[in-house]
Scaffold this motif. Structure first.
Motif, PDB file in Angstrom:
ATOM      1  N   ASP A  74       7.079   2.217  -5.498  1.00 29.16           N
ATOM      2  CA  ASP A  74       6.963   1.067  -4.614  1.00 29.16           C
ATOM      3  C   ASP A  74       5.975   0.121  -5.297  1.00 29.16           C
ATOM      4  O   ASP A  74       4.750   0.340  -5.226  1.00 29.16           O
ATOM      5  N   ALA A  76       5.104  -2.859  -4.656  1.00 28.00           N
ATOM      6  CA  ALA A  76       4.231  -3.609  -3.742  1.00 28.00           C
ATOM      7  C   ALA A  76       2.971  -2.817  -3.418  1.00 28.00           C
ATOM      8  O   ALA A  76       1.931  -3.401  -3.092  1.00 28.00           O
ATOM      9  N   LYS A  77       3.059  -1.501  -3.514  1.00 28.33           N
ATOM     10  CA  LYS A  77       1.914  -0.628  -3.239  1.00 28.33           C
ATOM     11  C   LYS A  77       1.333  -0.032  -4.511  1.00 28.33           C
ATOM     12  O   LYS A  77       0.413   0.790  -4.437  1.00 28.33           O
TER      13      LYS A  77
END
Length: 125
Positions: A74, A76-77
């Motif tokens: 992920d 975004a994380k």
């Protein structure tokens, strides 16, 4: 300048599941880098488990975990995951995540620059 922190290890029975996470941070860390999981069983060398390219479109696995483990990320994380199902006692090891700005061979530990501290996975029979 790059920190990798693994979590999610533990003790599980044969056939059980665990999900490992590895969060990347630091001034020079980039979510566009390829990332990988390695493991080191007791008394053995560190070995490749799985790797993933920057957008998750390309993944590779060692034969012994194919069909049981899934690597994902992920961006975004800034986190990469390792979903481990149907665990076996021979999966017992310290699991490490690793990354590098660029490498030529995902399978070789010497191609990775940054490493996490490791998380213990123990599978009881």
């Amino acid at each position: 300048q790059v920190q990798l922190v693994e979590s999610g290890g533990g003790l599980v029975q044969t056939g059980g599941s665990l999900r490992l996470s590895c969060a990347g941070s630091g001034r020079t860390f980039s979510s566009t880098w390829p990332m990988a999981w390695f493991r080191q069983p007791p008394g053995k060398e560190r070995e490749f488990v799985a790797a993933i390219n920057w957008n998750g479109g390309n993944t590779v696995y060692v034969d012994s975990v194919k069909g049981r483990f899934t690597i994902s990320r992920d961006n975004a994380k800034n986190t990469v995951y390792l979903q481990m199902n149907s665990l076996k006692p021979e999966d017992t090891a310290v699991y490490y995540c690793a990354c590098a700005e660029w490498n030529s061979n995902w399978y070789l530990k010497n191609e990775y620059t940054y490493w996490g501290q490791g998380t213990q996975v123990t599978v009881s029979s």
